[in-house]
Design a protein around this motif. Structure first.
Motif, PDB file in Angstrom:
ATOM      1  N   ALA A 120      29.366 -23.597  69.178  1.00  0.00           N
ATOM      2  CA  ALA A 120      30.772 -23.380  68.831  1.00  0.00           C
ATOM      3  C   ALA A 120      31.013 -23.562  67.334  1.00  0.00           C
ATOM      4  O   ALA A 120      31.747 -22.791  66.718  1.00  0.00           O
ATOM      5  CB  ALA A 120      31.668 -24.329  69.620  1.00  0.00           C
ATOM      6  N   GLN A 121      30.395 -24.576  66.736  1.00  0.00           N
ATOM      7  CA  GLN A 121      30.546 -24.772  65.297  1.00  0.00           C
ATOM      8  C   GLN A 121      29.428 -25.675  64.787  1.00  0.00           C
ATOM      9  O   GLN A 121      28.882 -26.502  65.527  1.00  0.00           O
ATOM     10  CB  GLN A 121      31.912 -25.379  64.953  1.00  0.00           C
ATOM     11  CG  GLN A 121      32.088 -26.829  65.352  1.00  0.00           C
ATOM     12  CD  GLN A 121      33.368 -27.443  64.805  1.00  0.00           C
ATOM     13  OE1 GLN A 121      34.117 -26.799  64.072  1.00  0.00           O
ATOM     14  NE2 GLN A 121      33.633 -28.690  65.152  1.00  0.00           N
ATOM     15  N   VAL A 122      29.100 -25.501  63.509  1.00  0.00           N
ATOM     16  CA  VAL A 122      28.117 -26.334  62.811  1.00  0.00           C
ATOM     17  C   VAL A 122      28.733 -26.681  61.461  1.00  0.00           C
ATOM     18  O   VAL A 122      29.000 -25.787  60.649  1.00  0.00           O
ATOM     19  CB  VAL A 122      26.774 -25.596  62.620  1.00  0.00           C
ATOM     20  CG1 VAL A 122      25.775 -26.502  61.913  1.00  0.00           C
ATOM     21  CG2 VAL A 122      26.216 -25.133  63.957  1.00  0.00           C
ATOM     22  N   VAL A 123      28.976 -27.968  61.222  1.00  0.00           N
ATOM     23  CA  VAL A 123      29.681 -28.382  60.010  1.00  0.00           C
ATOM     24  C   VAL A 123      29.000 -29.603  59.398  1.00  0.00           C
ATOM     25  O   VAL A 123      28.268 -30.339  60.069  1.00  0.00           O
ATOM     26  CB  VAL A 123      31.164 -28.719  60.306  1.00  0.00           C
ATOM     27  CG1 VAL A 123      31.921 -27.486  60.755  1.00  0.00           C
ATOM     28  CG2 VAL A 123      31.273 -29.813  61.347  1.00  0.00           C
ATOM     29  N   GLY A 124      29.268 -29.805  58.123  1.00  0.00           N
ATOM     30  CA  GLY A 124      28.838 -31.008  57.417  1.00  0.00           C
ATOM     31  C   GLY A 124      30.046 -31.761  56.895  1.00  0.00           C
ATOM     32  O   GLY A 124      30.913 -31.174  56.248  1.00  0.00           O
ATOM     33  N   LEU A 125      30.122 -33.055  57.183  1.00  0.00           N
ATOM     34  CA  LEU A 125      31.299 -33.856  56.824  1.00  0.00           C
ATOM     35  C   LEU A 125      31.001 -34.904  55.764  1.00  0.00           C
ATOM     36  O   LEU A 125      31.844 -35.770  55.514  1.00  0.00           O
ATOM     37  CB  LEU A 125      31.873 -34.530  58.076  1.00  0.00           C
ATOM     38  CG  LEU A 125      32.441 -33.592  59.143  1.00  0.00           C
ATOM     39  CD1 LEU A 125      33.010 -34.385  60.303  1.00  0.00           C
ATOM     40  CD2 LEU A 125      33.517 -32.689  58.556  1.00  0.00           C
ATOM     41  N   SER A 126      29.808 -34.856  55.176  1.00  0.00           N
ATOM     42  CA  SER A 126      29.451 -35.808  54.125  1.00  0.00           C
ATOM     43  C   SER A 126      29.678 -37.240  54.626  1.00  0.00           C
ATOM     44  O   SER A 126      29.265 -37.584  55.735  1.00  0.00           O
ATOM     45  CB  SER A 126      30.262 -35.502  52.861  1.00  0.00           C
ATOM     46  OG  SER A 126      29.885 -36.349  51.807  1.00  0.00           O
ATOM     47  N   SER A 127      30.372 -38.065  53.850  1.00  0.00           N
ATOM     48  CA  SER A 127      30.646 -39.451  54.257  1.00  0.00           C
ATOM     49  C   SER A 127      32.113 -39.645  54.614  1.00  0.00           C
ATOM     50  O   SER A 127      32.638 -40.760  54.529  1.00  0.00           O
ATOM     51  CB  SER A 127      30.259 -40.409  53.127  1.00  0.00           C
ATOM     52  OG  SER A 127      30.970 -40.089  51.935  1.00  0.00           O
TER      53      SER A 127
ATOM     54  N   TYR B 262      24.741 -30.041  43.797  1.00  0.00           N
ATOM     55  CA  TYR B 262      24.393 -30.308  45.198  1.00  0.00           C
ATOM     56  C   TYR B 262      24.837 -31.722  45.525  1.00  0.00           C
ATOM     57  O   TYR B 262      24.388 -32.686  44.910  1.00  0.00           O
ATOM     58  CB  TYR B 262      22.881 -30.162  45.400  1.00  0.00           C
ATOM     59  CG  TYR B 262      22.442 -30.069  46.847  1.00  0.00           C
ATOM     60  CD1 TYR B 262      22.462 -28.861  47.521  1.00  0.00           C
ATOM     61  CD2 TYR B 262      21.992 -31.197  47.529  1.00  0.00           C
ATOM     62  CE1 TYR B 262      22.045 -28.766  48.838  1.00  0.00           C
ATOM     63  CE2 TYR B 262      21.575 -31.116  48.849  1.00  0.00           C
ATOM     64  CZ  TYR B 262      21.605 -29.892  49.500  1.00  0.00           C
ATOM     65  OH  TYR B 262      21.200 -29.802  50.809  1.00  0.00           O
ATOM     66  N   SER B 263      25.736 -31.836  46.517  1.00  0.00           N
ATOM     67  CA  SER B 263      26.301 -33.139  46.867  1.00  0.00           C
ATOM     68  C   SER B 263      26.025 -33.450  48.334  1.00  0.00           C
ATOM     69  O   SER B 263      25.338 -32.699  49.041  1.00  0.00           O
ATOM     70  CB  SER B 263      27.813 -33.145  46.601  1.00  0.00           C
ATOM     71  OG  SER B 263      28.464 -32.229  47.471  1.00  0.00           O
ATOM     72  N   ASN B 264      26.601 -34.560  48.785  1.00  0.00           N
ATOM     73  CA  ASN B 264      26.439 -34.936  50.193  1.00  0.00           C
ATOM     74  C   ASN B 264      27.092 -33.929  51.139  1.00  0.00           C
ATOM     75  O   ASN B 264      26.730 -33.853  52.316  1.00  0.00           O
ATOM     76  CB  ASN B 264      27.029 -36.327  50.433  1.00  0.00           C
ATOM     77  CG  ASN B 264      26.108 -37.435  49.957  1.00  0.00           C
ATOM     78  OD1 ASN B 264      24.895 -37.243  49.857  1.00  0.00           O
ATOM     79  ND2 ASN B 264      26.673 -38.594  49.648  1.00  0.00           N
ATOM     80  N   TRP B 265      28.053 -33.173  50.641  1.00  0.00           N
ATOM     81  CA  TRP B 265      28.665 -32.137  51.475  1.00  0.00           C
ATOM     82  C   TRP B 265      27.639 -31.057  51.816  1.00  0.00           C
ATOM     83  O   TRP B 265      27.500 -30.662  52.983  1.00  0.00           O
ATOM     84  CB  TRP B 265      29.871 -31.516  50.768  1.00  0.00           C
ATOM     85  CG  TRP B 265      31.044 -32.435  50.681  1.00  0.00           C
ATOM     86  CD1 TRP B 265      31.441 -33.172  49.601  1.00  0.00           C
ATOM     87  CD2 TRP B 265      31.966 -32.733  51.732  1.00  0.00           C
ATOM     88  NE1 TRP B 265      32.555 -33.910  49.907  1.00  0.00           N
ATOM     89  CE2 TRP B 265      32.908 -33.659  51.213  1.00  0.00           C
ATOM     90  CE3 TRP B 265      32.099 -32.319  53.053  1.00  0.00           C
ATOM     91  CZ2 TRP B 265      33.953 -34.167  51.968  1.00  0.00           C
ATOM     92  CZ3 TRP B 265      33.149 -32.817  53.807  1.00  0.00           C
ATOM     93  CH2 TRP B 265      34.060 -33.733  53.268  1.00  0.00           C
ATOM     94  N   GLU B 266      26.942 -30.576  50.811  1.00  0.00           N
ATOM     95  CA  GLU B 266      25.910 -29.566  51.070  1.00  0.00           C
ATOM     96  C   GLU B 266      24.763 -30.153  51.891  1.00  0.00           C
ATOM     97  O   GLU B 266      24.227 -29.495  52.797  1.00  0.00           O
ATOM     98  CB  GLU B 266      25.369 -29.005  49.755  1.00  0.00           C
ATOM     99  CG  GLU B 266      26.306 -28.065  49.015  1.00  0.00           C
ATOM    100  CD  GLU B 266      27.354 -28.797  48.199  1.00  0.00           C
ATOM    101  OE1 GLU B 266      28.278 -28.137  47.687  1.00  0.00           O
ATOM    102  OE2 GLU B 266      27.246 -30.037  48.072  1.00  0.00           O
ATOM    103  N   LEU B 267      24.399 -31.403  51.579  1.00  0.00           N
ATOM    104  CA  LEU B 267      23.285 -32.030  52.293  1.00  0.00           C
ATOM    105  C   LEU B 267      23.607 -32.208  53.779  1.00  0.00           C
ATOM    106  O   LEU B 267      22.772 -31.924  54.644  1.00  0.00           O
ATOM    107  CB  LEU B 267      22.957 -33.381  51.650  1.00  0.00           C
ATOM    108  CG  LEU B 267      21.808 -34.164  52.290  1.00  0.00           C
ATOM    109  CD1 LEU B 267      20.506 -33.379  52.203  1.00  0.00           C
ATOM    110  CD2 LEU B 267      21.661 -35.537  51.625  1.00  0.00           C
ATOM    111  N   SER B 268      24.810 -32.676  54.089  1.00  0.00           N
ATOM    112  CA  SER B 268      25.180 -32.881  55.493  1.00  0.00           C
ATOM    113  C   SER B 268      25.239 -31.553  56.244  1.00  0.00           C
ATOM    114  O   SER B 268      24.836 -31.471  57.415  1.00  0.00           O
ATOM    115  CB  SER B 268      26.522 -33.611  55.585  1.00  0.00           C
ATOM    116  OG  SER B 268      27.552 -32.856  54.958  1.00  0.00           O
TER     117      SER B 268
END
Length: 348
Positions: free
Chosen positions: A246-253, A218-224
């Protein structure tokens, strides 16, 4: 007078026939009207089923404002190619044509002008939406203390609303996607306003550059991404519809707000973009795998901060509509002039 036994009196009844008056045919007229109305009703149903979306929009626009169709060169609901040509206006110099109306306003009939007007009108709508949100936050005592954590900017992609972390007030616990109560209040206030606009929403979760070490898988990608979905659920709970997302995404840092300090709490944020028509169209093309068209971006109207200096949006929109209709008519007439006449054999 006595009758002999067995004899019975004969009674003769004479019926006097009286000719009655004519009963009339009013019911026939009523039935004929009913049959005609039913035929017209089913004819309308058939036409509406066969009409395209553009034709339905034209019919709806005609009944909303019939006079607008006379300015475009054709008084009919669905333009079949008629209307006066440019040289037919030259007979009377006092006649005010759509071209002269637009030229009097100093508008040049170019495609770039149309795009500029459309972008400016949409940009002003986003400016109004931004002011509405700022006023709502300022008038709510429970939200006013969080206004420094709400950053709003009008960009070429739409109205971007960023809810950032503060050292003393994080939106989420460290390594968690559970929303804090005050974060839920902020999303509730935003949802009540942005749910009233037809624009699509893009929700993005961001983290700082601090590595997530509690779990190996589990990284910042999953967390974001989880935090972006938590914000989505809160918005939907408070009125935002599924169709508006329209969209829901996680971009980490990967997209830091403060690039000089990657671990700054302000980098931990939820970004909600109220998308412009252009950015929404680009996103749909990307999601469908189609190539994006080449061209300049729409210009963004800067926020001058002076409400009295802003021009009349309705006047510009009316000028834009006249411009669009005039260009369509001119293009159609030019095509008719350049098209060669059919061979004589095809006329018979």
């Amino acid at each position: 007078m006595e009758f002999e036994s067995g004899d019975r009196p004969v009674i003769v009844r004479r019926v006097k026939k009286v000719q009655h008056g004519h009963h009339g045919g009013a019911w026939k007229v009523a039935f004929a009207d009913f049959a005609t109305a039913m035929m017209a009703f089913f004819l309308v149903l058939w036409l509406m089923e066969a009409a395209t979306i553009e034709e339905k929009a034209a019919i709806s626009g005609y009944f909303s404002d019939p006079t607008a169709f006379t300015e475009g060169g054709s008084p009919y609901v669905i333009d079949l190619g008629g209307g006066l040509k440019d040289d037919q206006y030259s007979g009377d110099s006092n006649v005010e044509t759509p071209d002269t109306k637009i030229q009097d306003k100093g508008i040049v009939l170019t495609e770039d002008t149309v795009q500029d007007l459309a972008a400016q009108i949409e940009s002003r709508k986003f400016q109004d939406l931004k002011k509405t949100l700022e006023t709502r936050i300022e008038q709510d005592p429970s939200l006013r203390k969080y206004k420094d954590q709400i950053i709003m900017d009008v960009t070429k992609d739409g109205l971007q609303i960023q809810i950032v972390d503060a050292k003393s007030r994080p939106m989420f616990d460290s390594g968690s996607d559970e929303i804090k109560p005050y974060m839920d209040d902020i999303l509730n206030a935003l949802a009540g306003t942005i749910s009233s606009v037809p624009n699509g929403l893009s929700i993005t979760g961001h983290t700082d550059a601090e590595a997530f070490t509690d779990r190996r898988d589990y990284s910042n990608w999953e967390l974001s991404a989880d935090r972006a979905n938590a914000a989505r659920r809160a918005l939907q709970k408070n009125g935002v519809s599924e169709q508006q997302l329209a969209q829901v995404v996680g971009l980490s840092s990967s997209m830091l707000y403060d690039k000089d300090d990657p671990k700054n709490p302000i980098n931990r944020r939820i970004s909600i973009l109220v998308m412009s028509e252009r950015s929404e169209a680009k996103l749909k093309q990307q999601q469908s795998g189609k190539a994006l068209p080449m061209g300049d971006e729409f210009p963004v109207l800067p926020d001058s901060g002076n409400d009295t200096a802003e021009p009349d949006v309705e006047e510009e929109f009316e000028a834009f509509e006249r411009l669009r209709k005039t260009m369509t008519r001119k293009q159609r007439d030019d095509a008719a002039r350049t098209q060669p006449p059919p061979p004589r054999d095809e006329l018979f």
